[in-house]
Design a protein around this motif. Structure first.
Motif, PDB file in Angstrom:
ATOM      1  N   ALA A   1      78.011  64.428  60.712  1.00 40.25           N
ATOM      2  CA  ALA A   1      78.448  65.453  59.755  1.00 40.25           C
ATOM      3  C   ALA A   1      79.968  65.458  59.606  1.00 40.25           C
ATOM      4  O   ALA A   1      80.490  65.568  58.491  1.00 40.25           O
ATOM      5  CB  ALA A   1      77.941  66.826  60.199  1.00 40.25           C
ATOM      6  N   VAL A   2      80.693  65.325  60.717  1.00 41.69           N
ATOM      7  CA  VAL A   2      82.156  65.293  60.668  1.00 41.69           C
ATOM      8  C   VAL A   2      82.624  64.084  59.863  1.00 41.69           C
ATOM      9  O   VAL A   2      83.506  64.192  59.012  1.00 41.69           O
ATOM     10  CB  VAL A   2      82.761  65.283  62.094  1.00 41.69           C
ATOM     11  N   ALA A   3      82.023  62.928  60.125  1.00 42.57           N
ATOM     12  CA  ALA A   3      82.417  61.714  59.404  1.00 42.57           C
ATOM     13  C   ALA A   3      82.181  61.860  57.904  1.00 42.57           C
ATOM     14  O   ALA A   3      83.011  61.455  57.088  1.00 42.57           O
ATOM     15  CB  ALA A   3      81.654  60.504  59.956  1.00 42.57           C
ATOM     16  N   LEU A   4      81.065  62.458  57.530  1.00 45.40           N
ATOM     17  CA  LEU A   4      80.784  62.659  56.102  1.00 45.40           C
ATOM     18  C   LEU A   4      81.724  63.693  55.497  1.00 45.40           C
ATOM     19  O   LEU A   4      82.190  63.535  54.369  1.00 45.40           O
ATOM     20  CB  LEU A   4      79.323  63.066  55.891  1.00 45.40           C
ATOM     21  N   ARG A   5      82.006  64.752  56.231  1.00 50.25           N
ATOM     22  CA  ARG A   5      82.908  65.791  55.722  1.00 50.25           C
ATOM     23  C   ARG A   5      84.306  65.234  55.496  1.00 50.25           C
ATOM     24  O   ARG A   5      84.984  65.593  54.538  1.00 50.25           O
ATOM     25  CB  ARG A   5      82.968  66.968  56.688  1.00 50.25           C
ATOM     26  N   ASN A   6      84.731  64.324  56.345  1.00 50.24           N
ATOM     27  CA  ASN A   6      86.076  63.766  56.235  1.00 50.24           C
ATOM     28  C   ASN A   6      86.262  62.878  55.009  1.00 50.24           C
ATOM     29  O   ASN A   6      87.375  62.480  54.713  1.00 50.24           O
ATOM     30  CB  ASN A   6      86.433  62.989  57.506  1.00 50.24           C
ATOM     31  N   THR A   7      85.181  62.571  54.300  1.00 47.55           N
ATOM     32  CA  THR A   7      85.314  61.767  53.078  1.00 47.55           C
ATOM     33  C   THR A   7      85.889  62.592  51.943  1.00 47.55           C
ATOM     34  O   THR A   7      86.372  62.046  50.958  1.00 47.55           O
ATOM     35  CB  THR A   7      83.953  61.210  52.610  1.00 47.55           C
ATOM     36  N   GLY A   8      85.805  63.921  52.059  1.00 48.57           N
ATOM     37  CA  GLY A   8      86.288  64.785  50.996  1.00 48.57           C
ATOM     38  C   GLY A   8      85.338  64.848  49.809  1.00 48.57           C
ATOM     39  O   GLY A   8      85.656  65.405  48.768  1.00 48.57           O
ATOM     40  N   ARG A   9      84.167  64.275  49.943  1.00 48.52           N
ATOM     41  CA  ARG A   9      83.186  64.283  48.856  1.00 48.52           C
ATOM     42  C   ARG A   9      82.096  65.292  49.158  1.00 48.52           C
ATOM     43  O   ARG A   9      81.837  65.624  50.299  1.00 48.52           O
ATOM     44  CB  ARG A   9      82.565  62.900  48.691  1.00 48.52           C
TER      45      ARG A   9
END
Length: 176
Positions: free
Chosen positions: A74-82
């Motif tokens: 979830a953190v990795a996906l959130r860090n995409t800014g998308r």
């Protein structure tokens, strides 16, 4: 089903009639396979359940490793800014021994039917990430990719511009 989930130990609920009557109201006690969304919403909030095809499944608390992997993804996906708006384009399940059959079978079928474009299964036991690219055609031309949990996995719905580094996730999770 909730969109992006990370199920832990699921068990089909075998409620004694008295408990079922207590939880759902005496007039609503039903057989497995007959429960509705209305019944699901009437269940106590202090216990986790999942409703699939009219069957209630108990969602036992996930193991710490399971929670850590789900959190890091979830953190990795959130860090995409998308962001993903509306129905989910992507679902990621972190499987456990008691959910394997459901994750690889019934849930895959449900996600295809719902129009999910990408479905990942993080298989901790076998150290693999299984990626189903379901496309925009409800799985008619589905692709399957299998990655090790030692490197990056590209997120197809972001045209590969976003990658989840499972090597980094595994290194940050102690008891994997």
């Amino acid at each position: 089903m909730l969109p992006v989930t990370s199920p832990a130990d699921y068990r089909e609920i075998r409620l004694p009639k008295l408990l079922a009557a207590e939880a759902l109201g005496a007039y609503q006690a039903k057989k497995q396979g007959e429960y509705t969304l209305e019944d699901y919403y009437a269940l106590p909030d202090d216990q986790g359940y999942e409703l699939i095809d009219g069957v209630l499944y108990d969602m036992a608390a996930p193991a710490v490793t399971h929670q850590e992997i789900a959190f890091e993804i979830a953190v990795a996906l959130r860090n995409t800014g998308r962001c993903i708006y509306g129905a989910p384009d992507m679902v990621i399940e972190v499987t456990s021994p008691s959910t394997r059959k459901k994750d690889f079978g019934k849930k895959l079928e449900k996600y295809v039917d719902a129009g999910v474009r990408e479905y990942w299964i993080a298989d901790v036991k076998n150290q693999k990430v299984i990626v189903y690219d379901l496309g925009d055609d409800f799985g008619e031309n589905m692709d399957l990719m299998i990655y090790g949990m030692d490197g990056e996995v590209p997120v197809g719905i972001y045209d590969g511009e976003c990658k989840i580094d499972f090597g980094e996730i595994v290194n940050s999770v102690v008891n994997i």
